[in-house]
Design a protein around this motif. Structure first.
Motif, short mmCIF file in Angstrom:
data_model
loop_
_atom_site.label_atom_id
_atom_site.label_comp_id
_atom_site.label_asym_id
_atom_site.label_seq_id
_atom_site.Cartn_x
_atom_site.Cartn_y
_atom_site.Cartn_z
N ARG A 133 52.95 22.96 -27.23
CA ARG A 133 52.82 23.75 -28.46
C ARG A 133 54.08 23.61 -29.34
NH1 ARG A 133 49.21 27.51 -30.04
NH2 ARG A 133 49.85 28.74 -31.87
N SER A 134 55.23 23.67 -28.70
CA SER A 134 56.48 23.55 -29.45
C SER A 134 56.57 22.19 -30.14
CB SER A 134 57.67 23.74 -28.51
OG SER A 134 58.89 23.57 -29.19
N MET A 135 56.15 21.15 -29.44
CA MET A 135 56.20 19.82 -30.04
C MET A 135 55.22 19.72 -31.21
SD MET A 135 55.85 16.10 -28.21
CE MET A 135 56.48 14.64 -29.05
N GLY A 136 54.04 20.30 -31.07
CA GLY A 136 53.07 20.27 -32.17
C GLY A 136 53.60 20.97 -33.40
N GLU A 137 54.25 22.10 -33.22
CA GLU A 137 54.84 22.83 -34.34
C GLU A 137 55.93 21.99 -35.00
OE1 GLU A 137 56.15 26.36 -32.46
OE2 GLU A 137 54.18 27.33 -32.49
N GLY A 138 56.75 21.34 -34.16
CA GLY A 138 57.84 20.54 -34.70
C GLY A 138 57.35 19.33 -35.48
N VAL A 139 56.30 18.68 -34.98
CA VAL A 139 55.73 17.54 -35.69
C VAL A 139 55.22 17.97 -37.07
CG1 VAL A 139 53.82 15.88 -35.70
CG2 VAL A 139 55.16 16.21 -33.62
N ASN A 140 54.55 19.12 -37.12
CA ASN A 140 54.04 19.60 -38.39
C ASN A 140 55.17 19.91 -39.37
OD1 ASN A 140 53.08 22.14 -40.19
ND2 ASN A 140 51.36 20.75 -39.78
N ASP A 141 56.24 20.51 -38.86
CA ASP A 141 57.39 20.80 -39.74
C ASP A 141 57.96 19.51 -40.33
OD1 ASP A 141 57.48 23.56 -39.68
OD2 ASP A 141 58.68 23.62 -37.86
N TYR A 142 58.10 18.49 -39.48
CA TYR A 142 58.63 17.22 -39.96
C TYR A 142 57.73 16.65 -41.05
CZ TYR A 142 58.95 12.16 -40.17
OH TYR A 142 59.00 10.87 -40.61
N GLU A 143 56.42 16.70 -40.84
CA GLU A 143 55.50 16.13 -41.82
C GLU A 143 55.60 16.86 -43.16
OE1 GLU A 143 52.32 14.73 -38.37
OE2 GLU A 143 51.95 16.54 -39.55
N LEU A 200 57.70 15.65 -20.36
CA LEU A 200 58.78 15.96 -19.43
C LEU A 200 60.03 15.13 -19.68
CD1 LEU A 200 56.56 16.32 -16.26
CD2 LEU A 200 57.86 18.15 -17.38
N GLY A 201 60.00 14.30 -20.70
CA GLY A 201 61.21 13.60 -21.11
C GLY A 201 61.29 12.14 -20.78
N GLU A 202 60.27 11.59 -20.15
CA GLU A 202 60.34 10.17 -19.79
C GLU A 202 60.32 9.30 -21.03
OE1 GLU A 202 58.55 8.01 -16.13
OE2 GLU A 202 57.03 7.86 -17.71
N GLU A 235 54.16 22.83 -13.68
CA GLU A 235 53.12 23.83 -13.83
C GLU A 235 52.50 23.77 -15.23
OE1 GLU A 235 54.77 27.61 -12.84
OE2 GLU A 235 55.13 27.08 -10.73
N ASP A 236 51.22 24.11 -15.31
CA ASP A 236 50.50 24.03 -16.58
C ASP A 236 51.16 24.87 -17.67
OD1 ASP A 236 48.73 22.38 -15.31
OD2 ASP A 236 47.04 23.77 -15.35
N ALA A 237 51.60 26.08 -17.33
CA ALA A 237 52.19 26.97 -18.33
C ALA A 237 53.42 26.34 -18.98
CB ALA A 237 52.54 28.32 -17.71
N TYR A 238 54.23 25.68 -18.17
CA TYR A 238 55.44 25.03 -18.69
C TYR A 238 55.07 23.86 -19.60
CZ TYR A 238 60.10 22.95 -18.73
OH TYR A 238 61.31 22.42 -19.13
N LEU A 239 54.12 23.05 -19.16
CA LEU A 239 53.69 21.91 -19.95
C LEU A 239 53.05 22.35 -21.26
CD1 LEU A 239 52.16 19.74 -17.09
CD2 LEU A 239 54.28 19.26 -18.34
N HIS A 240 52.28 23.45 -21.22
CA HIS A 240 51.65 23.94 -22.45
C HIS A 240 52.69 24.47 -23.44
CE1 HIS A 240 47.54 24.63 -20.26
NE2 HIS A 240 47.88 23.35 -20.37
#
Length: 323
Positions: free
Chosen positions: A230-240, A144-146, A221-226
């Motif tokens: 997922r977006s962060m996981g995709e981004g981490v993989n792209d960086y790697e 959530l950005g903290e 809400e769970d849907a927003y957090l999910h």
């Protein structure tokens, strides 16, 4: 007024309600007489009543507040327009869903001077709904950005980097390392930071330069957090893949998949059995992030094995997601 010392840039898109509160928090920031500032709003072609909200703020503000409209979609394009339009020698980046602490800008400017740094960032605290009694899992708070990395100032490094929601940059930096990469859907702030780091510019984290990130019920809400996970996981993989190369990225990909199955999944089952709801929410998000990382890596690997016929889109540079 002559050109200000600092331009506060607020990029916005269809968040008129939040924008009103965000701009109000910038009307009368503490300066201790050490600098002047303007507020520059970049409207990224909003279709709601954002223009009316900005016009109202301009009549209410005791500081200079002006607006430009950028029709090219994307936060990177909006930020680059703001860089071109800013009149200050420094640019403070601020998001349209935040509330600034009265001393926020003063702490950033003093910290930049104290540490002789051309790039400084501050702390992001979550502003939860008044009726929220949840003890959010640390992973969810990060999503959530903290960002509350330390109680004392410290330099950023390879693992901890500043986000563009709370960032002060000397404008001349952009002439040296370039502006935001508009090809990235997100993570453009992390990409900029890596270029400043490669250019030998030390950036500092300042815990007293505080902004409060508005976190309405929808974002809990769970849907927003999910979706964020997922977006962060995709981004981490792209960086790697982009930064470390296929062999290292594949090894990391396998290791993280094993960690998800061998660690996160059993811990989730235990949290469910013991009734630890918040731990279960956080662990599910970690598994969703792992799934995003896995499937993006799988697509990359298939592309590598099949040759140039299949193109996998780059989703992002690894970064804290924008919540």
């Amino acid at each position: 007024m002559t050109n200000p010392d600092i331009s506060i840039m607020v990029c916005t898109y269809n968040r008129a309600g939040m924008l009103r509160d965000a701009l109000r928090s910038l009307y009368d920031l503490q300066t201790a007489g050490e600098f002047t500032y303007e507020v520059l709003v970049v409207d990224n072609n909003s279709s709601d009543d954002t223009p009316a909200a900005i016009a109202a703020a301009a009549t209410e503000s005791t500081s200079t507040l002006r607006c430009v409209r950028e029709t090219k979609p994307g936060v990177a394009a909006a930020r680059n327009r703001g860089v071109r339009e800013a009149r200050g020698e420094w640019i403070a980046f601020f998001d349209d869903d935040q509330i600034a602490d009265p001393n926020w800008l003063l702490e950033l400017r003093r910290g930049a001077s104290e540490h002789n740094s051309r790039v400084v960032g501050g702390a992001v605290h979550l502003l939860l709904p008044e009726n929220c009694t949840r003890d959010l899992h640390p992973f969810c708070r990060m999503l959530l950005g903290e960002s509350r990395w330390s109680e004392t100032p410290q330099p950023y490094d390879d693992h901890i980097n500043p986000g563009a929601g709370n960032l002060l940059v000397e404008k001349s930096v952009f002439a040296e390392v370039g502006v935001f990469n508009e090809a990235l859907r997100r993570g453009e702030d992390t990409d900029l930071y890596r270029r400043t780091r490669a250019a030998g510019m030390a950036a500092w984290y300042l815990p007293k330069a505080i902004i409060h990130h508005m976190t309405p019920d929808l974002r809990l809400e769970d849907a927003y957090l999910h979706k964020l996970s997922r977006s962060m996981g995709e981004g981490v993989n792209d960086y790697e893949w982009n930064d470390r190369g296929p062999l290292v990225a594949t090894a990391i990909w396998l290791a993280k998949a094993a960690r998800a199955v061998g660690l996160y999944w059993p811990k989730l089952q235990w949290a469910c059995v013991t009734g630890n709801h918040e731990a279960a929410v956080g662990l599910r998000c970690q598994l969703v992030l792992s799934a995003g990382h896995f499937w993006q890596g799988w697509a990359r690997l298939r592309q590598r094995l099949s040759g140039p016929r299949t193109k996998v889109p780059t989703t992002a540079v690894a970064s804290r997601p924008l919540a």
